[in-house]
Design a protein around this motif. Sequence first.
Motif, PDB file in Angstrom:
ATOM      1  N   TYR A  28      65.982  55.667  40.991  1.00  0.00           N
ATOM      2  CA  TYR A  28      64.558  55.873  41.271  1.00  0.00           C
ATOM      3  C   TYR A  28      64.350  57.088  42.173  1.00  0.00           C
ATOM      4  CZ  TYR A  28      59.873  54.970  43.087  1.00  0.00           C
ATOM      5  OH  TYR A  28      58.565  55.090  43.451  1.00  0.00           O
ATOM      6  N   ASP A  29      65.154  57.194  43.222  1.00  0.00           N
ATOM      7  CA  ASP A  29      65.007  58.310  44.162  1.00  0.00           C
ATOM      8  C   ASP A  29      65.319  59.652  43.503  1.00  0.00           C
ATOM      9  OD1 ASP A  29      64.242  56.567  46.163  1.00  0.00           O
ATOM     10  OD2 ASP A  29      66.225  56.523  47.123  1.00  0.00           O
ATOM     11  N   LYS A  30      66.238  59.660  42.568  1.00  0.00           N
ATOM     12  CA  LYS A  30      66.628  60.905  41.902  1.00  0.00           C
ATOM     13  C   LYS A  30      65.639  61.333  40.809  1.00  0.00           C
ATOM     14  CE  LYS A  30      71.551  61.026  42.796  1.00  0.00           C
ATOM     15  NZ  LYS A  30      71.626  62.396  43.295  1.00  0.00           N
ATOM     16  N   ASN A  31      65.008  60.341  40.151  1.00  0.00           N
ATOM     17  CA  ASN A  31      64.066  60.676  39.079  1.00  0.00           C
ATOM     18  C   ASN A  31      63.101  59.517  38.857  1.00  0.00           C
ATOM     19  OD1 ASN A  31      62.742  61.278  36.630  1.00  0.00           O
ATOM     20  ND2 ASN A  31      64.441  62.563  35.981  1.00  0.00           N
ATOM     21  N   LYS A  32      62.049  59.513  39.650  1.00  0.00           N
ATOM     22  CA  LYS A  32      61.066  58.432  39.619  1.00  0.00           C
ATOM     23  C   LYS A  32      60.452  58.260  38.231  1.00  0.00           C
ATOM     24  CE  LYS A  32      56.844  56.964  41.967  1.00  0.00           C
ATOM     25  NZ  LYS A  32      55.886  57.265  43.028  1.00  0.00           N
ATOM     26  N   SER A  33      60.097  59.344  37.565  1.00  0.00           N
ATOM     27  CA  SER A  33      59.441  59.224  36.256  1.00  0.00           C
ATOM     28  C   SER A  33      60.375  58.596  35.219  1.00  0.00           C
ATOM     29  CB  SER A  33      58.910  60.575  35.771  1.00  0.00           C
ATOM     30  OG  SER A  33      59.973  61.467  35.521  1.00  0.00           O
ATOM     31  N   PHE A  34      61.662  58.928  35.279  1.00  0.00           N
ATOM     32  CA  PHE A  34      62.631  58.291  34.375  1.00  0.00           C
ATOM     33  C   PHE A  34      62.668  56.788  34.632  1.00  0.00           C
ATOM     34  CE2 PHE A  34      66.899  56.444  34.029  1.00  0.00           C
ATOM     35  CZ  PHE A  34      67.148  56.614  32.679  1.00  0.00           C
ATOM     36  N   PHE A  35      62.809  56.410  35.905  1.00  0.00           N
ATOM     37  CA  PHE A  35      62.936  55.000  36.243  1.00  0.00           C
ATOM     38  C   PHE A  35      61.695  54.219  35.814  1.00  0.00           C
ATOM     39  CE2 PHE A  35      63.058  51.147  38.657  1.00  0.00           C
ATOM     40  CZ  PHE A  35      64.399  50.797  38.619  1.00  0.00           C
ATOM     41  N   LEU A  36      60.545  54.797  36.003  1.00  0.00           N
ATOM     42  CA  LEU A  36      59.300  54.090  35.691  1.00  0.00           C
ATOM     43  C   LEU A  36      59.043  53.955  34.193  1.00  0.00           C
ATOM     44  CD1 LEU A  36      57.002  55.464  38.527  1.00  0.00           C
ATOM     45  CD2 LEU A  36      58.154  53.230  38.397  1.00  0.00           C
ATOM     46  N   ARG A  37      59.872  54.588  33.367  1.00  0.00           N
ATOM     47  CA  ARG A  37      59.779  54.414  31.912  1.00  0.00           C
ATOM     48  C   ARG A  37      60.721  53.321  31.405  1.00  0.00           C
ATOM     49  NH1 ARG A  37      60.129  60.086  32.124  1.00  0.00           N
ATOM     50  NH2 ARG A  37      62.211  59.983  31.213  1.00  0.00           N
ATOM     51  N   GLN A  38      61.440  52.670  32.315  1.00  0.00           N
ATOM     52  CA  GLN A  38      62.396  51.631  31.928  1.00  0.00           C
ATOM     53  C   GLN A  38      61.696  50.271  31.882  1.00  0.00           C
ATOM     54  OE1 GLN A  38      65.239  52.942  30.869  1.00  0.00           O
ATOM     55  NE2 GLN A  38      64.373  54.879  31.570  1.00  0.00           N
ATOM     56  N   ASP A  39      62.458  49.272  31.541  1.00  0.00           N
ATOM     57  CA  ASP A  39      61.946  47.902  31.403  1.00  0.00           C
ATOM     58  C   ASP A  39      61.231  47.476  32.689  1.00  0.00           C
ATOM     59  OD1 ASP A  39      61.794  44.995  31.352  1.00  0.00           O
ATOM     60  OD2 ASP A  39      63.210  45.075  29.692  1.00  0.00           O
ATOM     61  N   VAL A  40      60.061  46.903  32.521  1.00  0.00           N
ATOM     62  CA  VAL A  40      59.240  46.493  33.667  1.00  0.00           C
ATOM     63  C   VAL A  40      59.967  45.481  34.558  1.00  0.00           C
ATOM     64  CG1 VAL A  40      57.977  44.623  32.487  1.00  0.00           C
ATOM     65  CG2 VAL A  40      56.884  45.886  34.346  1.00  0.00           C
ATOM     66  N   GLU A  41      60.870  44.718  33.985  1.00  0.00           N
ATOM     67  CA  GLU A  41      61.643  43.755  34.776  1.00  0.00           C
ATOM     68  C   GLU A  41      62.434  44.465  35.881  1.00  0.00           C
ATOM     69  OE1 GLU A  41      64.960  40.215  34.081  1.00  0.00           O
ATOM     70  OE2 GLU A  41      64.316  41.428  32.390  1.00  0.00           O
ATOM     71  N   TYR A  42      62.991  45.618  35.563  1.00  0.00           N
ATOM     72  CA  TYR A  42      63.774  46.369  36.548  1.00  0.00           C
ATOM     73  C   TYR A  42      62.860  47.041  37.571  1.00  0.00           C
ATOM     74  CZ  TYR A  42      67.294  45.649  32.950  1.00  0.00           C
ATOM     75  OH  TYR A  42      68.127  45.090  32.018  1.00  0.00           O
ATOM     76  N   ILE A  43      61.730  47.495  37.123  1.00  0.00           N
ATOM     77  CA  ILE A  43      60.755  48.102  38.037  1.00  0.00           C
ATOM     78  C   ILE A  43      60.269  47.052  39.032  1.00  0.00           C
ATOM     79  CG2 ILE A  43      58.482  49.196  38.182  1.00  0.00           C
ATOM     80  CD1 ILE A  43      59.099  50.297  35.290  1.00  0.00           C
ATOM     81  N   ASN A  44      59.928  45.864  38.528  1.00  0.00           N
ATOM     82  CA  ASN A  44      59.488  44.778  39.405  1.00  0.00           C
ATOM     83  C   ASN A  44      60.588  44.360  40.379  1.00  0.00           C
ATOM     84  OD1 ASN A  44      56.978  44.744  38.184  1.00  0.00           O
ATOM     85  ND2 ASN A  44      57.500  43.072  36.805  1.00  0.00           N
ATOM     86  N   PHE A  45      61.805  44.320  39.895  1.00  0.00           N
ATOM     87  CA  PHE A  45      62.937  43.977  40.765  1.00  0.00           C
ATOM     88  C   PHE A  45      63.064  44.975  41.907  1.00  0.00           C
ATOM     89  CE2 PHE A  45      67.438  44.819  41.725  1.00  0.00           C
ATOM     90  CZ  PHE A  45      67.807  43.584  42.262  1.00  0.00           C
ATOM     91  N   LEU A  46      63.016  46.257  41.567  1.00  0.00           N
ATOM     92  CA  LEU A  46      63.151  47.285  42.597  1.00  0.00           C
ATOM     93  C   LEU A  46      62.008  47.218  43.598  1.00  0.00           C
ATOM     94  CD1 LEU A  46      64.763  49.740  43.630  1.00  0.00           C
ATOM     95  CD2 LEU A  46      63.240  51.161  42.246  1.00  0.00           C
TER      96      LEU A  46
END
Length: 141
Positions: free
Chosen positions: A118-136
């Motif tokens: 996430y810290d290295k590429n927020k836009s990449f991370f935010l395009r992943q499965d919402v489950e992982y976004i919610n976890f983070l």
Amino acid sequence: MSNKKTIGQQLFDILDYIDQYDKKRKLESVNCFINNLVMKWNELDKEKFNERNSKIIIVRIINEMVKLQKESEAEKWFSILAKISPKSPDYAIYFLKGEMYYKLHKYNQAYQYFKISYDKNKSFFLRQDVEYINFLTSHNK
């Protein structure tokens, strides 16, 4: 003229094998599938490390190892993934490692890798499965 297949054709054959397995999953056990996949990979020459399709195969092997709860084997395949050119962006590798640890229920390690991704590429991370976004986000509080 040689009938030997090019590395691209050989990789395509492995991808086709994966596709056939996905369509007829019940005909072959997961262990048999992964053993065959690893054997097919190992039969390829060193040119495989210079092909983009190799990444697809390696990530599939990692995912199958995670399903089988074989953490050390999955880690070994991450080191093989690192040898393939062109290199995957580090934020993507950190994400994949986070995903692996998440699926293995090792949430502290998953959080660490997801956070780096996430810290290295927020836009990449935010395009992943919402489950992982919610976890983070739930662990950032």
